[in-house]
Design an enzyme around this catalytic site. Structure first.
Site, PDB file in Angstrom:
ATOM      1  N   TRP A  10       0.824  -1.225   0.000  1.00 47.71           N
ATOM      2  CA  TRP A  10       0.000   0.000   0.000  1.00 47.71           C
ATOM      3  C   TRP A  10       0.852   1.266   0.000  1.00 47.71           C
ATOM      4  CZ3 TRP A  10      -4.622  -0.856   3.937  1.00 47.71           C
ATOM      5  CH2 TRP A  10      -5.417  -1.913   3.473  1.00 47.71           C
ATOM      6  N   LYS A  11       2.142   1.107   0.228  1.00 45.07           N
ATOM      7  CA  LYS A  11       3.053   2.266   0.299  1.00 45.07           C
ATOM      8  C   LYS A  11       2.509   3.293   1.310  1.00 45.07           C
ATOM      9  CE  LYS A  11       4.591   1.192  -4.326  1.00 45.07           C
ATOM     10  NZ  LYS A  11       5.165   1.636  -5.593  1.00 45.07           N
ATOM     11  N   HIS A  19      12.826  -2.214  -0.667  1.00 46.19           N
ATOM     12  CA  HIS A  19      12.043  -1.718  -1.804  1.00 46.19           C
ATOM     13  C   HIS A  19      12.828  -0.595  -2.496  1.00 46.19           C
ATOM     14  CE1 HIS A  19       8.896   0.179  -4.150  1.00 46.19           C
ATOM     15  NE2 HIS A  19       8.257  -0.981  -4.070  1.00 46.19           N
TER      16      HIS A  19
HETATM   17  P1  PGA Z   1       3.050  -0.677  -8.792  1.00 43.39           P
HETATM   18  O1  PGA Z   1       4.086  -0.766  -7.569  1.00 43.39           O
HETATM   19  O2  PGA Z   1       2.246  -1.947  -8.790  1.00 43.39           O
HETATM   20  O3  PGA Z   1       2.241   0.525  -8.474  1.00 43.39           O
HETATM   21  O4  PGA Z   1       3.865  -0.568 -10.042  1.00 43.39           O
HETATM   22  C1  PGA Z   1       4.786  -1.933  -7.298  1.00 43.39           C
HETATM   23  C2  PGA Z   1       5.782  -1.671  -6.201  1.00 43.39           C
HETATM   24  O5  PGA Z   1       6.455  -0.630  -6.213  1.00 43.39           O
HETATM   25  O6  PGA Z   1       5.903  -2.468  -5.273  1.00 43.39           O
END
Ligand code: PGA
Length: 252
Positions: free
Chosen positions: A10-11, A94
């Site tokens: 979800w960041k 990440h």
């Molecule tokens: P995205 O992100 O699916 O929005 O490309 C993937 C990630 O950075 O883990």
């Protein structure tokens, strides 16, 4: 044979505890059985998400952990704290954290701390640019060697590698890596692990991440021959994330 593993990163979203709970509820009401799912909300909303009832194939993960166990490390959360709060997995290294200055040395210590706390590390690797001479493969190999350098051979077997080419992150489905290239790279990653760690290296699960969406998920897993996916922005939209889970759960 493992079930396919789908990780929701979800960041730094959503913006409120209520929104976090709403997304979790939206996803959790329709989880297919044929996949394993990891939800990784921001730490501050962790307890809100953890309160939502989930089936046994859904786990919680953190987006990062610190390598020290406890003490004067303002703002950090240790792997053992994550474990005690109910986490089973943790994303580590990440590319967005690496871009903020997280070093290879930090990442290797975090991987060790996660294993020591009995968390399953989801180690992210990925090149900035994709060249045709294969230089990116050397880069990936170096990232893998460094990230796993503090682990014993026997600790390798249940780690997860998320291959996320940086140039393919955060776009729409048409701009993900091609399944052909994913297949080439996932074979390379598996070979690196077997060369380095023998039999234990065979147990490593290799995921793909980067612009995964309902439209491309089946193709990426099937023809890319990966063990699952790491999903960013599409994991915040419950109906789309459920479509991804459902499509992948049907892959034989
Ligand atoms: P995205 O992100 O699916 O929005 O490309 C993937 C990630 O950075 O883990």
């Amino acid at each position: 044979m493992f079930k396919k593993l789908i990780v929701a990163n979800w960041k730094m979203n959503p913006e409120t505890p209520l929104q976090a709970k709403t997304i979790a509820k939206g996803v959790l009401k329709k989880i297919p059985r044929g996949v394993e799912v990891v939800l990784c909300p921001p730490n501050i909303f962790w307890s809100d998400v953890a309160k939502v009832k989930r089936p046994s194939n859904v786990f919680l993960g953190t987006q990062n952990v610190f390598f020290e166990d406890k003490g004067a490390f303002t703002g950090e959360v240790s792997a053992s704290m994550a474990k005690e709060s109910g986490a089973t997995f943790s994303i580590i290294g990440h590319s967005e954290r690496r871009a903020l200055g997280e070093s290879d040395e930090f990442i290797s210590k975090k991987v060790l701390a996660a294993k020591n706390a009995e968390l399953i590390p989801i180690i992210c690797v990925g090149e900035k640019e994709h060249d045709t001479q294969g230089l990116y493969l050397d880069f990936l190999k170096k990232q893998i060697i460094s990230a796993t350098s503090l682990l014993s051979k026997s600790a390798i077997k249940d780690i997860v590698i998320a291959y996320e080419p940086i140039w393919a992150i955060g776009k729409d489905a048409k701009n993900s890596m091609s399944s052909y290239d994913i297949h080439q790279t996932s074979l390379f990653i598996r070979k690196v692990f077997i060369d380095l760690y023998g039999q234990s290296g065979k147990g490593v699960r290799v995921l793909y991440g980067g612009s995964v969406a309902p439209e491309n998920c089946e193709e990426l897993v099937k023809n890319g021959e990966v063990d699952g996916l790491l999903v960013g922005h599409q994991s915040l939209i419950p109906e789309n994330f459920i479509k991804i889970l459902t499509a992948v759960s049907k892959i034989k």
